[in-house]
Design an enzyme around this catalytic site. Structure first.
Site, short mmCIF file in Angstrom:
data_model
loop_
_atom_site.label_atom_id
_atom_site.label_comp_id
_atom_site.label_asym_id
_atom_site.label_seq_id
_atom_site.Cartn_x
_atom_site.Cartn_y
_atom_site.Cartn_z
N HIS A 1 -16.14 -30.10 -117.45
CA HIS A 1 -17.12 -29.92 -118.53
C HIS A 1 -16.83 -28.66 -119.35
O HIS A 1 -17.75 -27.99 -119.81
CB HIS A 1 -18.54 -29.85 -117.97
N ASN B 1 -25.49 -36.73 -116.70
CA ASN B 1 -24.44 -37.28 -117.55
C ASN B 1 -25.03 -38.36 -118.46
O ASN B 1 -26.19 -38.74 -118.29
CB ASN B 1 -23.34 -37.91 -116.68
N HIS C 1 -27.40 -25.57 -112.72
CA HIS C 1 -27.30 -25.79 -111.28
C HIS C 1 -28.36 -26.82 -110.86
O HIS C 1 -29.55 -26.57 -111.07
CB HIS C 1 -27.54 -24.46 -110.57
#
Ligand code: HDD
Length: 715
Positions: free
Chosen positions: A77, A150, A341
């Protein structure tokens, strides 16, 4: 700050985040110690022609800082674009979660969202065939909540143990660092052909979902099953969805490749420009809720991240809206340094035992330490919580907080016991108490062994053009694979998803489907496991086709923020151009002038229009549709311009809406758009009455993908 959210409380929160901003305007140049600099052009030398002196602390500070400007890019990413915004809840979810930002409809929660590709380096093209990251940081009053998802609802692998292997396989091959930002190479397909659990995800990345038209036109998914926890500590399983209000739209593969050459920042620019122009991207947050007692009622395991819950089984409830309304001020400080996170949760949201999620809970802190260089990365402005932070953590590199007093331990009496633990009713996080009575094993649950039924469900749910695109994508990718045994193994996998699809790919890549496609197959088990006991099984899917999985069924009634090219030359019909511009603007779209040259272009009646682009600086792949107004002289000049013809031909090939008015019909006749019979997206209109409405309807449809099948007999 350009656009301040209106709500006063939120202004305060945003102000907290802004406290370290520095504009550099109206200020003296200084060193990092605040000393005003008198000469920023010359180093300190022993004489005008002498050597530079070590004493030059100003130059040394400047160059040292420069030498350290790059930080390690994200291992995955790396290529990303981001924006600020707000989240507004529609209805209280208090029944299932105690998370306050999901309870109170009067609150507006600031967010920062980073979209990314997965495989490429930081400077790679936006239009790579790839999954897109969709990471949202909610700055809630109870702490930061990160939904790190995603644009695809499932993942390649079931266990985090395999993540480094997956990433090593997809990244450029280590001997020659090729290819960049592409999965079409041997190591990726070698790995995939030995990991049948990736079959479902492969169907998604070979579909047009992996080529979004815009970051604003992608769905987002939390992927894993999470838990909501309510005030009574009751758990409900939840899957998160982001539904874009502009619909889910993609470009064609050939178009994506061309965009990469014409504008490799295409998605970044599109997001930036949309926000600057006030066309704020919007998504609704959706949840699929499953009661704890229904955990085992599906034919798949809720903990398996290669499975989705079909919306036919559990509908998506839309609970709020996210609006991105402000571009970052500084790419590095915000987009590059933001640290997401999955373990950044708030009370009311908890984890499940999904083994991929469990591994992620370790990986993200570890990666931030490496990338941002210190456990104080939470103090970087973009990562700061708007909820106050009090604990006994101290020191470490780049510490910003100046803690006062001598107490840095707990329990203490010298600090009055502060900071003290929070009770659950005060928002103290209490991990969901899940009963576990188990043997410690390294193993994969049998309930994870069905690898193909949802891959088949996805394929069967696609429209005919979408299926064709997947077959072409697989033929392209496997066609780039040099090792024939890998191509064969992949055909074995594909034939277990859909025999017709495998046969078509087999014909395209010149390799036969293996006689025993089911072997050799599963490599996701330890050395002492009997392979027969872990071979894939195919469950019977209770849903045969799912409407939500096809982009065919998406929103198609808006052209908001779409870009349309108007091709003109001197002598164009200014009235027609103006009428079209007005009609498109009224629908929120933009008409951009592409002309034979830059500068001022003169209309039939002497009107002047300034060209936005010339055929050198623009290309049809950068637009959603093409319009050609009349005006005999203009039309004649365009007809003689090969680039103008190519512009229309490419738009035709990519199934876009094309419209001409007046004499421009003669120009279109010289292009593939002449094949307009039965094609509702090719409009020969009379202005000003009919053309805009038909054109607008056709642009709203996004593409006339059906044209491809018709085109095959023509082109
Ligand atoms: Fe990951 C970044 C999404 C599995 C390890 N991941 C990263 C980002 C997104 C995701 C959107 C970029 C965040 C940003 O914009 O900064 N990752 C996912 C999804 C996964 C997933 C949806 C599966 C459902 N990831 C996954 C696994 C691991 C990682 C299994 C490791 C065991 N991911 C990382 C990372 C990254 C990362 C190495 C790189 C940069 C970063 O974290 O901050 O830790």
């Amino acid at each position: 700050m350009k656009k301040q959210p209106s709500d006063a409380a939120e202004n305060n929160k945003m102000a907290d985040l802004e406290q370290d901003r520095e504009s550099g305007t109206d200020q003296f140049l200084t060193t990092n110690q605040g000393l005003r600099i008198n000469d920023n052009q010359n180093s300190l030398k022993a004489g005008e022609r002498g050597a530079t002196l070590l004493e030059d602390f100003i130059m040394r500070e400047k160059i040292t800082h420069f030498d350290h400007e790059r930080i390690p890019e994200r291992i995955v990413h790396a290529r990303g674009s981001a924006a600020h915004g707000v989240f507004q809840l529609y209805e209280s979810m208090a029944k299932v979660t105690k998370a306050k930002f999901l309870n109170d409809t009067t609150r507006t929660t600031p967010v920062f969202v980073r979209f990314s590709t997965v495989a490429g380096s930081r400077g790679s093209s936006d239009l790579a065939r790839d999954a897109r990251g969709f990471a949202v940081k909610f700055y809630t009053d109870e702490g930061n909540y990160d939904l790190v998802g995603n644009n695809i609802p499932v993942f390649f692998i079931q266990d985090a143990m395999k993540f480094p292997d997956l990433v090593h396989a997809v990244k450029p091959e280590p001997n020659n660092e090729m290819p960049q930002a592409a999965s079409a190479h041997d190591t990726f397909w070698d790995f995939i052909s030995l990991m049948p659990e990736s079959a479902h995800m492969i169907m998604w990345v070979m579909s047009d979902r992996a080529l979004p038209r815009s970051l604003r036109m992608m769905e987002g998914f939390g992927v894993h099953t999470f838990r909501f926890i309510n005030a009574q500590n009751k758990s409900t399983f939840v899957k998160f969805h982001w539904k874009p209000l502009l619909g889910v739209h993609s470009v064609a593969w050939n178009e994506a490749q061309a965009i990469s050459g014409k504008d490799s920042d295409f998605h970044r620019r599109d997001l930036w420009e949309a926000i600057e122009s006030g066309a704020f991207p919007e998504w609704e947050l959706g949840v699929q809720l499953v009661a704890e007692e229904d955990e085992h009622k599906f034919e798949f395991d809720l903990l398996d991240p290669t499975k989705l819950i079909p919306e036919e089984l559990v509908p998506v409830q839309r609970i709020g809206k996210m609006t991105l309304n402000r571009n970052p001020d500084n790419f590095f400080a915000e987009t590059e340094q933001v640290a997401f996170h999955p373990g950044h949760v708030v009370s009311g949201i908890d984890f499940t035992n999904d083994p991929l999620l469990q591994g992620r809970l370790f990986s993200y802190t570890d990666t931030q330490l490496k990338r941002l260089g210190s456990p104080n990365f939470h103090e970087i402005p973009i990562n700061r919580s708007v909820a106050p932070v009090h604990n006994n953590q101290r020191d470490a590199q780049m510490r910003q907080t100046i803690n006062t007093g001598k107490v840095a331990y707990e329990p203490n009496s010298l600090g009055g016991g502060c900071p003290f633990q929070a009770k659950m009713e005060d928002g103290g996080f209490h991990s969901h108490e899940e009963r576990i009575d188990a043997t410690k094993v390294r193993a994969r649950s049998k309930s994870f062994h069905d690898h193909f039924s949802q891959a088949t469900l996805f394929f069967n749910s696609q429209s005919a053009p979408e299926k064709d695109h997947m077959i072409s994508a697989l033929s392209f990718e496997l066609g780039k694979v040099e090792t024939i045994a890998i191509r064969e193994r992949m055909l074995g996998i594909l034939s277990q998803i859909d025999k017709g699809m495998a046969a078509k790919v087999s014909a395209a890549i010149g390799v036969a489907v293996p006689a025993k496609p089911e072997e050799p197959i599963n490599h996701s088990f330890g050395a002492d496991t009997d392979p027969k006991s872990v071979q894939p099984v195919k469950a019977k899917s209770s849903v045969e086709r799912s409407k939500a999985l096809s982009m065919e069924n998406t929103v198609k009634n808006t052209i908001k923020s779409r870009k349309i090219a108007a091709l003109i030359s001197d002598g164009f019909d200014a009235k027609q151009l103006e009428a079209m511009k007005k009609a498109l603007k009224a629908e929120g779209a933009q008409l951009k002038i592409v002309a034979t040259r830059l500068g001022s272009i003169t209309g039939e009646g002497g009107e002047a229009v300034v060209a936005d682009f010339s055929f050198l600086t623009a290309a049809s792949v950068l637009f959603d549709a093409v319009y050609v107004p009349g005006g005999a002289k203009s039309v004649e000049a365009l007809s003689l311009e090969a680039d103008a013809c190519q512009f229309v031909n490419e738009a035709y090939k990519h199934c876009k809406a094309i419209c001409s008015t007046g004499e421009a019909v003669e120009f279109l006749k010289k292009t593939f758009a002449a094949n307009s019979e039965g094609d509702k997206a090719i409009i020969f209109g009379k202005m000003p009455v009919e053309a805009p409405s038909d054109f607008i309807r056709a642009i709203g449809e996004h593409r006339n993908w059906g044209r491809e099948a018709a085109r095959k007999s023509v082109v």
